[in-house]
Design an enzyme around this catalytic site. Structure first.
Site, short mmCIF file in Angstrom:
data_model
loop_
_atom_site.label_atom_id
_atom_site.label_comp_id
_atom_site.label_asym_id
_atom_site.label_seq_id
_atom_site.Cartn_x
_atom_site.Cartn_y
_atom_site.Cartn_z
N CYS A 98 0.98 -1.20 0.12
CA CYS A 98 0.00 0.10 0.10
C CYS A 98 0.89 1.22 -0.07
CB CYS A 98 -0.93 0.03 1.22
SG CYS A 98 -2.34 1.20 0.93
N HIS A 128 -3.77 -5.34 0.92
CA HIS A 128 -3.34 -5.71 2.47
C HIS A 128 -3.89 -7.33 2.48
CE1 HIS A 128 -2.28 -2.10 4.17
NE2 HIS A 128 -3.33 -1.29 3.38
#
Length: 491
Positions: free
Chosen positions: A329, A436
C-alpha cells in the site's frame, strides 16, 4: 426487547480489553447465542474493510470473526485514523467524514453520540447479545465530559460491565481500586466484576490479592487470567511494535520499517507466526544488517513518510540493500519514482521523488478505494490459489513503460473485474502492491519465504485457531458458571 449488553472497560489502554472481548464473543457463540461486538469509537490505523466497503478497526473485525459473523460498520461506527501533526481522518459509519485537528474533533464529538446510539440499537435489535468494548481509561477526568465510548455507553445500555486491569505492568490495586473510586455512583453500580489480566506464574499465588480487591471494592473478582504467549491476534495500537527483536542466528529475519503513522502492521503477523521466521520493526538503517528482506508497510501519510525515510538515511541504505524489498500500500507508493498530491488529500499536498526502486508513479485523488479484494499472483512462486485481501488507499499508482505487474485483481466486493495491480522488478527482488492481507494466503506466503531461503523447522499446516486458544484460556480463568451468568443464561 433489546438484547442485553456486556461491556468490558479497562484501567488504561492496552490492558487486554480487545482480546477479552474476542474471547467472550467466541464463548458466547459456542453457547448458541447470536452475539456481536461493539466499540463506539476506536483510534487506530489498523483498519479492516467490510463487505460493503466500509472501514472499521481490525480489532473489531477480529471480534466479529470470533463471534462467527461478518463485520459491519455498526460494530465500530466511529474510527479515528491519526495522520500526524495532530490531525486525524474521522471515519463515520465506514466512510470518511472529515479530517480534523484534535481540538476540532473534541468540540464536535458529542454531535456523534446519536451515531453511537443508533448503531448500538441496531445491533441490539438484531442479535441475542452485544459485547461492547471501552477505550483507554473511563476516568480520564479532563476528557470525561466528551465521553462517547466508555461509561456513557454502559449507562445508556445498562450494561453488565467488567473492569479489567493489567497486573503485568504493576500497580494492579491502584489500577482497579483507583478507577472504581473515580467513577460516578451511577456508573460504579454497573460494575459486575473485576478481572486481573496477564498474571505471570501460578494464579493461586494471588489469592490474597483477590481477597484484598474484593474486601476494598465490594465487587467480586471474576477471574485471574494468566499471561498467554504468542497469541497472534491483530493488535490495535502501534505500541505493540515498539519493542524490537534481535536478528536470529537461525532461520531468517525480516525487517519492517517502523514508519510514523504506520498502518495495518498486522499484515505481517502471519510471517511472524511461521517457524524459523523472525519479524523485527526497525527505525534506523543500521538495523538492516543481517536481515533477509525489508518491508515498507502501509502508512497514513505517505509524503511525510517519504521525507522521514530521507532524513533517517534510508534512501542510500535501501539502494545498497542486497536482499528482498517489499512495499504494501503506502510502502508500494514509496518504492516508486514519484508521489504527487496536487489536491492536498494528505493535508499540505506536495510532490516528492520516491525511492526509485520500482518504475511506478502515484497520484492522490479524493475518492478512497475501500474494498474486499480477490486476486491471482502473476509470479510463479505465488501459487495458484486466489489471494484474498482488502484495499484501503486514496492513491492511484500506474506502472511506467513495460514494467511487470505482481497481481491480477479479479474481484472487488461483489463485482468481477480484471485489473493489474502492483509491480515487480525484472530480477524479482523488489515488489509492491496495494493488497493488504496478502501474507494471510498460505501459498503466496510460503512461496515468498522460500525465495528468501526459508526452510520450515516444523509442519506449516494444521495450526490451532488462536481465537479458540484464547477462548479456552479465558474460560479456564473465569469458569463456566461465571460465563453463564454473564451471558444471562443463568441468574
Amino acid at each position: 426487547m433489546p438484547a442485553p449488553v456486556v461491556m468490558v472497560i479497562g484501567t488504561a489502554s492496552s490492558v487486554g480489553k480487545s482480546t477479552l472481548v474476542a474471547a467472550l464473543c467466541r464463548l458466547a457463540a459456542r453457547r448458541g447465542l447470536r452475539v456481536a461486538p461493539f466499540k463506539a469509537q476506536n483510534m487506530s490505523n489498523n483498519a479492516a474493510v467490510t463487505a460493503d466497503g466500509g472501514e472499521i478497526a481490525r480489532s473489531t473485525a477480529v471480534q466479529a470473526a470470533a463471534a462467527g459473523i461478518a463485520p459491519t460498520v455498526a460494530m465500530n461506527p466511529i474510527l479515528i485514523k491519526p495522520e500526524g501533526q495532530r490531525r486525524s481522518q474521522i471515519i463515520v459509519e465506514g466512510r470518511p467524514w472529515q479530517t480534523l485537528a484534535a481540538g476540532d474533533f473534541w468540540r464536535r464529538k458529542t454531535l456523534l453520540w446519536e451515531v453511537v446510539t443508533r448503531n448500538l440499537d441496531a445491533l441490539r435489535a438484531t442479535y441475542d447479545l452485544v459485547i461492547a468494548e471501552g477505550a483507554g481509561s473511563p476516568v480520564e477526568l479532563n476528557l470525561k465530559a466528551g465521553d462517547i465510548v466508555n461509561m456513557r455507553v454502559a449507562v445508556y445500555a445498562q450494561a453488565r460491565t467488567l473492569l479489567v486491569g493489567d497486573i503485568d505492568r504493576g500497580g494492579i490495586f491502584a489500577q482497579l481500586l483507583g478507577t472504581l473510586m473515580l467513577l460516578d455512583p451511577t456508573e460504579r453500580q454497573l460494575i459486575q466484576g473485576l478481572i486481573v489480566n496477564r498474571f505471570r506464574g501460578d494464579p493461586a499465588l494471588f489469592v490474597d490479592g483477590v481477597r484484598i480487591l474484593e474486601e476494598r471494592s465490594g465487587i467480586p473478582v471474576l477471574g485471574v487470567v494468566p499471561w498467554i504467549e504468542d497469541l497472534g491476534l491483530a493488535e490495535e495500537d502501534a505500541v505493540a511494535i515498539e519493542q524490537s527483536t534481535p536478528v536470529m542466528a537461525q532461520g531468517i529475519t525480516i525487517a519492517v520499517i517502523r514508519l510514523p503513522t504506520i498502518a495495518n502492521f498486522d499484515d505481517f503477523d502471519p510471517l511472524a507466526r511461521e517457524p524459523g521466521v523472525t519479524v523485527r520493526y526497525i527505525d534506523r538503517p543500521g538495523e538492516l544488517a543481517g536481515v533477509a528482506a525489508v518491508i515498507i508497510p502501509g502508512v497514513k501519510h505517505t509524503i511525510a513518510a517519504r521525507r522521514w525515510l530521507r532524513e533517517r538515511g534510508f534512501d542510500e541504505a535501501l539502494r545498497r540493500f542486497p536482499g528482498a524489498i517489499v512495499g504494501i500500500c503506502g510502502g508500494y507508493q514509496l518504492l516508486g519514482e514519484r508521489i504527487s498530491d496536487p489536491l492536498a488529500v494528505e493535508g499540505n499536498g506536495g510532490d516528492e521523488v520516491g525511492l526509485g526502486l520500482l518504475p511506478v508513479e502515484t497520484i492522490f485523488v479524493t475518492t478512497k478505494q475501500t474494498t474486499q479484494t480477490v486476486a491471482h499472483a502473476r509470479v510463479p512462486w505465488g501459487g495458484q490459489a486466489p489471494l484474498h485481501g482488502y484495499e484501503i488507499h486514496m492513491g492511484r499508482t500506474h506502472r511506467i513503460g513495460a514494467a511487470s505487474a505482481l497481481l491480477t485483481i479479479i474481484q472487488r466486493g461483489a463485482q468481477a473485474v480484471l485489473e493489474e495491480d502492483g509491480c515487480i522488478s525484472p530480477d524479482g527482488r523488489v515488489w509492491g502492491c496495494y493488497l493488504h492481507g496478502l501474507f494471510t494466503n498460505d501459498e503466496f506466503r510460503h512461496g515468498w519465504l522460500r525465495q528468501l531461503g526459508w526452510q520450515p523447522t516444523t509442519s506449516v499446516s494444521g495450526s490451532v485457531d488462536p481465537i479458540n486458544r484464547l477462548a479456552d484460556h479465558v474460560a479456564r480463568a473465569l469458569g463456566e458458571t461465571v460465563l453463564d451468568r454473564l451471558f444471562r443464561l443463568t441468574e
